[in-house]
Design a protein around this motif. Structure first.
Motif, PDB file in Angstrom:
ATOM      1  N   LEU A   9      -4.780  41.661  21.894  1.00  0.00           N
ATOM      2  CA  LEU A   9      -5.048  41.585  20.472  1.00  0.00           C
ATOM      3  C   LEU A   9      -6.503  41.268  20.206  1.00  0.00           C
ATOM      4  O   LEU A   9      -7.111  40.435  20.877  1.00  0.00           O
ATOM      5  N   VAL A  10      -7.072  41.976  19.228  1.00  0.00           N
ATOM      6  CA  VAL A  10      -8.436  41.683  18.802  1.00  0.00           C
ATOM      7  C   VAL A  10      -8.446  41.562  17.284  1.00  0.00           C
ATOM      8  O   VAL A  10      -7.472  41.926  16.636  1.00  0.00           O
ATOM      9  N   GLY A  11      -9.533  41.073  16.745  1.00  0.00           N
ATOM     10  CA  GLY A  11      -9.659  41.010  15.294  1.00  0.00           C
ATOM     11  C   GLY A  11      -9.283  39.656  14.756  1.00  0.00           C
ATOM     12  O   GLY A  11      -8.794  38.791  15.492  1.00  0.00           O
ATOM     13  N   PRO A  12      -9.449  39.448  13.469  1.00  0.00           N
ATOM     14  CA  PRO A  12      -9.236  38.126  12.860  1.00  0.00           C
ATOM     15  C   PRO A  12      -7.777  37.684  12.908  1.00  0.00           C
ATOM     16  O   PRO A  12      -7.499  36.487  12.963  1.00  0.00           O
ATOM     17  N   ALA A  13      -6.823  38.643  12.914  1.00  0.00           N
ATOM     18  CA  ALA A  13      -5.409  38.253  12.889  1.00  0.00           C
ATOM     19  C   ALA A  13      -4.886  37.920  14.276  1.00  0.00           C
ATOM     20  O   ALA A  13      -3.752  37.461  14.404  1.00  0.00           O
ATOM     21  N   ALA A  14      -5.689  38.157  15.307  1.00  0.00           N
ATOM     22  CA  ALA A  14      -5.198  38.003  16.676  1.00  0.00           C
ATOM     23  C   ALA A  14      -4.590  36.635  16.990  1.00  0.00           C
ATOM     24  O   ALA A  14      -3.465  36.570  17.484  1.00  0.00           O
ATOM     25  N   PRO A  15      -5.302  35.528  16.709  1.00  0.00           N
ATOM     26  CA  PRO A  15      -4.701  34.234  17.061  1.00  0.00           C
ATOM     27  C   PRO A  15      -3.393  33.987  16.330  1.00  0.00           C
ATOM     28  O   PRO A  15      -2.449  33.429  16.900  1.00  0.00           O
TER      29      PRO A  15
END
Lengths: 529, 312, 349
Positions: free
Chosen positions: B268-274
């Motif tokens: 997962l990448v991007g701001p929503a990943a965590p």
């Protein structure tokens, strides 16, 4: 030799006969006995004296009937001999040697094996696995060898059995044979059979007796526990009668007759059912084309029709496992119906919840009274109100009126003669017979339209049975419709106005009480007609 | 080729994450075949994890940790056994009691052994043990033969336990008890002893399952370390129909979902990943519940499972 | 209402007392092993719980969530439905109540609506395993426990991402609006309205439900013998479902009271395991509402007293969990211990 129903005469006669039989120098005789017990006493923790100073012996190679009413102590005595119970006192001799039988395993080692009324087979195991359970001594499971042995032994007794069939797929009669087979595979020389014919039809009984004679010819000793006088006379060499925890007399079968035996079995008790002639009324319960599934998803009831009118008792006769259980559960809302109709007058009852069925005035005395009929951890008054707790006077606006509960319980306790210290005592503190009285009290009050009575007197003594029968007859005379399901043909014949025969989930025959043809009935029960 | 390596990695992780579930569900299968429903397995795993950690930490030897984990598991399951077999208590409630006791004991003694604010960890973990010759086989070698001892033990135990249950007299006796202990006892089978033997075996497996969490998977101890794996194992036993091969299938399935959620998280990448990767931690539990809905309804287990047995 | 202590009630009380005594004895051994004087330890435990007015109030505050959870569990345990998911139900109730309160802001009905919704959330969260049990026959112990993990992880995710407080650094919800805060009943203490609701509303209501109503009768019948209950016309599925849902409702309420009476924000550490403590309390109180009430004060006192013990005697934290663990074993065995003592003639009834 007609004997009056007088206590003292019977006893003296009996004792003199026993004395003449076992008298003389005992030591010489002991070696003649395959098994001999002396002074056996057993009192249960609830205070019931089941055996009181019992003396009993079985000779090598004889068939011996142990005759007596329910509660006479027959089963207790045999459970002691087969190692299931420990006696409080008494001596046991096997082949003349004094011994102690600590557990069933030890009994089998001594050559004593018992077939209980409740079979001790694992339903999900095959015949061979059930036998391997007791006979296989090796670490590795040698099922092949067991299968061969099963085939061999069953052949010698002239019956066919596939050792790879699972027990749950076998009919009751065959399960009984598996029990006997298992004992023979363990080289047992004394077989004890507890009420062996109670699960069989009259025709099957013939075949069963043939096996017993075969066993006798092979040199085995057989003890048959029974409460049926005729049966004892027809199969045994000698008969011992038990009553009230004592052996009353032992007598060769050839030297006695049915009426003499009956007088010993029941002490001065003359059956005295009061029957009020009742006109048969309108049909109350009618069942049409009923289909019900059994526990394993098979169709247990297949297009069954029956009707019960008000003011009549209909007896449902049949070998256990022909759909009776499923039928009763469907009638009482405990089991789903797959097809067909059940109607009470004009009201449809099929697939209605138990509560609805109860409210339509159907009472049900269940066979399995401990599991289904009573809640042992709750009080007697709570149990008596079980089916009506949502109604006045027991509760108002969802709150229970405890005083009303206790008041009504006190009434029922005195009417039905329940031996209870206090309506607030738990039902678990009652004896088995009184628990049945409690259930009967609950089910037979409030003027039910229909009573479904399933084995209502199983395990009760003569007097208690008689009381239950009387209550059913009284209700009938008041216009109730009664459906009686019993494995005991005598009970069915005694009470019913009509007898229906169920086989394979269908009604296959009907007799009115005055035109019973036992042979035909028997064949119908086996489905061979 | 990179894709291939990723899939191989995923499957290898599947086996690793499945191993505690496999060991625990094998142990529970044995106990339940004898009619004992041990819901205290969660607590037994916790004690296994704790005793394994203590053993390894204070001796510095992972072998000692392995052994103490097994001892811890056996003792806990035996305590449960005493409650349900000797004292004849309700199996479900006794299981709950064992779980609460295990939490209490481990928390208390952990604080006795290590003072507040001290976070002990093991210097080394039980590492994968490549099997010479076999680990070199492409793909299969990496998945199957480059694993920890726990995975090997688990996999080899499946046929072994199957053989014991269905091909030995002991297995027949144990299963007869599971169907009807009263009949079994009448036939001269020692119900208590047979059940205790089955529970000791369960204890060994459950102890290993717990121990591997501290000495092979994580290198530290926390009272939340078992994280419902014991209950997942009980679910696997039901889904696997009380059969060791079923337990293997079920464990691999759950190992796979867990591995998958970890695996997806790494991509997962991007701001929503965590956010998404935290939400994925729910997955194994939700999958277990769904699997029970699909495969756990109205199953027929050993007939006497969970019911009391008291001799006269 | 006449108070009559029957023989069986007396026996139940004795059983609980024996369990408590044995648990305290075992714990004493532990104190001795770790170099503390057990008498002193229990003295400090008592002082820590009831030493002065404000400590006593604190114990009552601590008791509130335990009491609510265990009253619910008593209902569920009475019909032998083993809900061990109260922890999850508590978190879901707290979370939904918090979301409702924060979204509504300061309105006159904020508190009422939040309370209603937290109860509904607890009921719904318990309803799922209840339906799985009644309609699919899946063991509720497994499902309720697994759902604890789903609930707690889900709540942690909610307060870490979608409902994270804009004004703090930690993963926690925004502060509740003033209208959603339970009023303090005794100035300069933390004795909030929830404490009084639990004591003066929840106890009598559950007592009425369990001991006087037809539902209570049905609960007992289903618990003692489900087959006979069904035969007697009791809808056992509905009874079990209701029992589980009622326990969920009280757990949900307990959760939101912790937020709106104590914490004022939803946090991941809201409950130190009240859901599991409730199991011990319900069993110790033998599913009797009065017994449960007394047991919750006892356990709350241990919770609060343990702080004092660990402070003064340098005992490790975790003593609370240890006592609970030992206690539950003795509670279970108490019937056998009683019978043993009666047989030996130590106790005569």
């Amino acid at each position: 030799m007609p004997l009056p129903f007088i206590f003292s005469t019977g006893i003296e006669e009996g004792l003199s006969k026993q004395a003449s039989f076992s008298g003389g120098s005992e030591i010489d005789h002991l070696s003649d006995y395959a098994l001999y017990v002396r002074g056996i006493s057993k009192t249960f923790s609830n205070g019931v004296v089941a055996n009181n100073d019992v003396t009993f012996g079985i000779i090598k190679g004889e068939v011996h009937a142990l005759l007596g009413e329910n509660g006479a102590g027959k089963t207790t005595l045999m459970k002691i001999l087969s190692g299931c119970l420990k006696p409080d006192r008494g001596e046991i001799y096997v082949n003349g040697v004094k011994t102690r039988i600590s557990d069933p395993r030890k009994a089998v080692q001594l050559g004593i094996g018992m077939v209980h009324q409740h079979f001790t087979l694992i339903p999900t195991f095959t015949v061979a696995e059930n036998i391997a359970l007791v006979s296989s001594s090796s670490r590795k499971l040698e099922l092949k060898a067991v299968e061969d042995k099963v085939r061999h032994v069953s052949k010698s007794l002239n019956f066919e059995i596939n050792p790879n069939t699972r027990i749950e797929e076998l009919p009751v009669g065959a399960r009984q044979k598996v029990e006997i087979l298992r004992l023979l595979c363990q080289d047992v020389s004394i077989l004890i059979l507890d009420e062996p014919t109670s699960v069989l039809t009259p025709l099957e009984v013939e075949d069963f007796f043939r096996i017993i004679r075969q066993l006798k010819n092979d040199g085995k000793s057989v003890i048959i526990i029974t409460h049926k006088v005729k049966e004892a006379l027809s199969i045994s060499d000698r008969i011992t009668i038990m009553r009230g925890g004592k052996t009353i007399l032992t007598i060769p079968s050839s030297q006695t007759n049915a009426s003499e035996l009956a007088s010993y079995v029941v002490e001065g008790f003359i059956p005295n059912l009061k029957r009020v002639p009742t006109a048969r009324g309108e049909p109350t319960l009618s069942v049409k084309g009923l289909f019900i599934k059994g526990d394993r998803g098979e169709m247990a009831v297949k297009g069954l029709d029956l009707s019960v009118h008000s003011g009549e008792i209909v007896g449902l006769a049949g070998v256990t496992g022909n759909g009776q259980k499923e039928l009763v559960e469907a009638l009482t809302g405990l089991r789903k119906v797959e097809g067909g109709s059940i109607s009470l007058k004009t009201c449809d009852l099929a697939n209605k919840p138990p509560n609805f069925v109860i409210n339509s005035g159907i009472s049900y005395i269940p066979e399995d009274r401990m599991r289904r009929g009573v809640i042992l951890g709750m009080t007697i008054s709570e149990n008596l109100a079980l089916k009506r707790i949502d109604k006045e006077p027991y509760s108002k606006k969802m709150l229970i009126d405890k005083e009303a509960l206790d008041k009504s319980a006190k009434e029922l306790i005195s009417i039905f003669g329940i031996k209870a210290s206090d309506p607030c005592a738990t039902a678990g503190s009652l004896s088995g017979g009184n628990i049945q009285k409690l259930i009967v009290a609950r089910e037979l009050t409030n003027a039910p339209n229909i009573v479904i009575a399933e084995q209502p007197t199983a395990g009760l003594d003569v007097k208690a049975s008689e009381a239950v029968h009387q209550k059913l007859l009284d209700l009938k005379s008041k216009g109730a419709a009664i459906l009686l399901i019993s494995a005991d043909l005598d009970e069915i014949m005694k009470l019913s106005d009509r007898v229906l025969i169920v086989f394979g989930g269908k009604i296959v025959g009907e007799f009115s009480s005055d035109s019973l043809d036992m042979e035909k009935l028997s064949k119908l029960m086996l489905g061979s007609e | 080729m990179i894709e291939m390596a990723l899939v191989v990695g995923l499957l290898a992780i599947t086996l690793r994450t499945a191993s505690p579930l496999l060991l625990a569900s094998l142990g529970e299968t044995i106990a339940e075949r004898g009619g004992i429903l041990n819901l205290g397995i969660e607590g037994a795993m916790l004690i296994g994890a704790f005793s394994g950690f203590l053993g390894a930490y204070f001796t510095g030897s992972l072998v000692v940790g392995f052994i103490t984990a097994i001892i811890g598991g056996i003792l806990t399951v035996l305590l449960f056994g005493i409650l349900v077999i000797k004292v004849n208590l309700d199996q479900v409630v006794s299981g709950l009691a064992i779980n609460l006791l295990a939490t209490g004991l481990s928390l208390y003694f952990f604080r006795i052994a290590f003072s507040q604010g001290n976070f002990p960890y093991l210097g080394q973990l039980i590492d994968p043990m490549p099997i010479p010759g076999l680990s070199g086989i492409p793909i299969i070698g990496d998945i199957l033969f480059n694993q920890t001892i726990f995975v090997y033990i688990g996999l080899l135990s499946v046929p072994l336990i199957y053989w014991i249950l269905f091909k030995t007299s002991f297995g027949l006796r144990l299963r007869s008890i599971g169907e009807d202990p009263f009949v079994a006892s009448y036939l001269g089978i020692n119900v208590e002893r047979t059940r205790f033997i089955s529970l000791i075996v369960e204890g060994i497996f459950v102890g290993m399952a717990g121990g591997l969490l501290t000495i092979s998977m994580f290198n530290t101890f926390d009272t939340r370390i078992v994280a419902a794996r014991g209950f997942v194992a009980v679910s696997i036993v039901i889904l696997g129909r009380w059969n060791p091969w079923g337990a293997l299938t079920g464990s691999l399935l759950f190992g796979f979902t867990q591995a998958l959620s970890l695996w997806i998280g790494t991509f997962l990448v991007g701001p929503a990943a965590p956010s998404i990767s935290q939400l994925l931690s729910l997955l194994p539990y939700v999958v277990t519940l769904l699997a029970l809905v699909v495969g756990g309804r109205k199953v027929r287990g050993p007939a006497s499972l969970g019911s009391p047995f008291a001799k006269e | 209402m006449q108070l009559k202590i029957s023989k069986s009630t007396y026996r139940s009380i004795l059983k609980s007392l024996i369990s408590v005594a044995l648990a305290l004895v075992v714990t004493s051994v532990l104190f001795i092993l770790t170099g503390a004087n057990p008498v002193l330890a229990y003295y400090y435990m008592f002082v820590g719980a009831f030493g002065n007015f404000s400590l006593t109030v604190e114990t009552l505050v601590r008791m509130t969530p335990i009491l609510l959870v265990s009253l619910g569990l008593a209902v569920s345990f009475k019909c032998k439905v083993w809900n061990i998911g109260a922890e999850g139900q508590l978190y879901m109730g707290a979370m939904v109540g918090t979301i409702a309160a924060v979204s509504l802001g300061n309105t006159p009905v904020t508190l009422l609506i939040s309370i209603a919704l937290c109860i509904l959330a607890g009921m719904a969260w318990a309803g799922i395993p209840a339906l799985m049990k009644t309609h699919l026959g899946i063991n509720e112990v497994i499902t309720t426990f697994l759902m604890n993990y789903v609930a707690i992880y889900f709540v942690q995710w909610l307060i870490a991402f979608p409902f994270r407080s804009p004004d703090t650094l930690f993963p926690e919800s925004a502060q509740l609006p003033a209208a959603a805060i339970l009023p303090i009943m005794v100035p300069s203490t933390r004795l909030h309205l929830g404490v009084l609701i639990a004591i003066f509303l929840a106890i009598p209501l559950v007592y009425l439900l369990m001991m006087r109503s037809t539902f209570g009768y049905k609960l007992k019948a289903v618990g003692e013998n489900p087959e006979a209950a069904r035969y007697g016309g009791i809808n056992i599925k509905r009874t079990m479902l209701m029992a589980l849902v009622i326990s969920g409702a009280l757990a949900g309420l307990a959760g939101f009271f912790e937020v709106s009476g104590i914490q004022f924000r939803m946090r991941g550490s809201l409950s130190p395991g009240y859901g599991y403590t409730g199991i011990v309390v319900a069993l110790l109180g033998q599913s009797n509402p009065i017994g449960v009430a007394i047991s919750s004060i006892f356990i709350a006192a241990i919770y609060n007293g343990a702080f004092e013990v660990s402070r003064v005697l340098n005992q490790p934290q975790g003593i609370v969990d240890f006592i609970q663990g030992v206690l539950i074993i003795f509670v279970l065995s108490s019937e056998s211990i009683m019978r043993f003592l009666e047989k030996k003639g130590v106790i005569k009834l």
